[in-house]
Design a protein around this motif. Structure first.
Motif, mmCIF file in Angstrom:
data_model
loop_
_atom_site.group_PDB
_atom_site.id
_atom_site.type_symbol
_atom_site.label_atom_id
_atom_site.label_comp_id
_atom_site.label_asym_id
_atom_site.label_seq_id
_atom_site.Cartn_x
_atom_site.Cartn_y
_atom_site.Cartn_z
ATOM 1 N N GLU A 150 -9.459 -8.494 -5.718
ATOM 2 C CA GLU A 150 -10.143 -9.613 -5.068
ATOM 3 C C GLU A 150 -10.856 -10.502 -6.075
ATOM 4 O OE1 GLU A 150 -11.141 -7.995 -0.566
ATOM 5 O OE2 GLU A 150 -12.633 -7.731 -2.150
ATOM 6 N N GLU A 154 0.805 -1.223 0.000
ATOM 7 C CA GLU A 154 0.000 0.000 0.000
ATOM 8 C C GLU A 154 0.839 1.273 0.000
ATOM 9 O OE1 GLU A 154 -3.093 -0.110 2.914
ATOM 10 O OE2 GLU A 154 -3.829 -2.060 2.235
ATOM 11 N N GLN A 190 -3.424 -11.953 -4.297
ATOM 12 C CA GLN A 190 -3.565 -11.463 -2.927
ATOM 13 C C GLN A 190 -2.273 -11.699 -2.128
ATOM 14 O OE1 GLN A 190 -6.382 -9.751 -1.578
ATOM 15 N NE2 GLN A 190 -6.764 -9.667 -3.781
ATOM 16 N N ASN A 227 -3.993 -1.303 -3.517
ATOM 17 C CA ASN A 227 -4.608 -2.027 -2.405
ATOM 18 C C ASN A 227 -5.045 -3.378 -2.959
ATOM 19 O OD1 ASN A 227 -6.729 -3.015 -0.556
ATOM 20 N ND2 ASN A 227 -6.475 -1.024 0.442
ATOM 21 N N TYR A 228 -4.817 -4.441 -2.222
ATOM 22 C CA TYR A 228 -5.175 -5.776 -2.714
ATOM 23 C C TYR A 228 -6.675 -5.928 -2.955
ATOM 24 C CZ TYR A 228 -0.412 -7.396 -1.752
ATOM 25 O OH TYR A 228 0.943 -7.567 -1.761
ATOM 26 N N GLN A 229 -7.471 -5.059 -2.336
ATOM 27 C CA GLN A 229 -8.914 -5.154 -2.553
ATOM 28 C C GLN A 229 -9.297 -4.948 -4.017
ATOM 29 O OE1 GLN A 229 -10.751 -2.392 0.162
ATOM 30 N NE2 GLN A 229 -10.481 -3.726 1.939
ATOM 31 N N TRP A 230 -8.494 -4.168 -4.741
ATOM 32 C CA TRP A 230 -8.792 -3.959 -6.166
ATOM 33 C C TRP A 230 -8.803 -5.288 -6.922
ATOM 34 C CZ3 TRP A 230 -10.956 0.364 -7.189
ATOM 35 C CH2 TRP A 230 -10.508 1.574 -6.646
#
Length: 283
Positions: free
Chosen positions: A196, A152, A236, A191-194
């Motif tokens: 998922e 991040e 991830q 951000n790893y959320q992008w």
């Protein structure tokens, strides 16, 4: 087998298998290419040909016949021939065989040229149609850049101030669902959320370059002026990011009756040559 090219600023190593870039270092020995740890992803920078992404049921139709092609095509799993070499450049060639024609019934030559220019690595693609018919194909890059430390702390700076429209993947296929990203002063914080739900797929993009920054310091820039499509992807918790210039992308959820009409496919006429280029610039 591997081949090395270098100049005063950079040293590059390429595997003959897949003509795959697996190391890009500056003169301080900093490595910019992902190491290929199979715990996350065992590749470095595969070449995607003659398809990019996934076909529905790994199948396509041509001349009323069905053919099978696995994700991203076969070039990345084939040995290329080194056909030209100098201190600062190397050109690799892959020519169609009886085996490739069982899954892709066309005569072609694919050439990849790596060349150094000061602090920049140029990668040139050339597709030569040696068939008696139109050659349908997609081609793309898949370089994975090493991002050590806190993911991040990194961000992407796009060339243009734009709203990014990306498509979501469903089982590797382009879904009908899209989202938008509002950039902050041309930047997107990582951000790893992008990721998922797999890669972010951009069918269109105003920007023709993306810079990777760490704590606002520029690290490298990927220039892809020739390429209309782009993917951005990671796994991830993995310390790398792929910035992937493409001609073409995965099938949509709709089935194509004819490979020649596949969305994003390139059509190369008999005896014609397709050329494209992208570059990685160390900053």
């Amino acid at each position: 087998m591997t081949t090395t090219i270098s100049n005063a600023n950079l040293t590059v190593q390429i595997k003959h298998m897949g003509a795959e870039l697996f190391s890009l270092k500056n003169n301080q020995n900093t490595e910019y290419i992902w190491e290929g740890n199979p715990a996350f992803w065992g590749k470095h920078s595969p070449i995607l040909f003659p398809i990019v992404g996934t076909l529905k049921n790994n199948t396509y139709k041509y001349n009323q016949k069905q053919f099978q092609l696995s994700r991203h095509g076969f070039a990345r799993e084939m040995e290329f021939e080194l056909v030209e070499k100098s201190e600062e450049s190397a050109t690799f060639s892959l020519i169609s065989t009886l085996e490739t024609k069982k899954v892709y019934p066309f005569d072609f030559e694919l050439q990849i040229c790596y060349s150094l220019d000061e602090n920049k690595l140029n990668i040139d693609y050339k597709v030569i149609n040696k068939s008696e018919t139109t050659l349908p194909f997609a081609i793309g890059a898949h370089p994975a850049f090493a991002l050590p430390g806190n993911f991040e702390e990194y961000s992407l700076e796009f060339q243009q101030a734009e709203t990014l429209k990306y498509y979501l993947l469903e089982e590797g296929l382009i879904s009908n669902n899209s989202n938008e990203i509002q950039l902050d002063n041309k930047k997107l914080g990582l951000n790893y959320q992008w990721f998922e739900k797999d890669a972010l797929v951009f069918k269109t993009l105003e920007s023709k370059s993306i810079t990777i920054l760490k704590n606002e310091k520029s690290i490298l820039k990927v220039n892809f002026n020739d390429f209309p499509n782009l993917g951005i992807w990671t796994v991830q918790n993995a310390p790398f990011l792929c910035i992937e210039p493409w001609f073409g992308y995965s099938d949509t959820l709709n089935e194509y009756d004819d490979f020649l009409k596949k969305e994003g496919i390139q059509l190369l006429r008999k005896n014609e040559t397709f050329k494209s280029n992208y570059s990685v610039e160390i900053l």
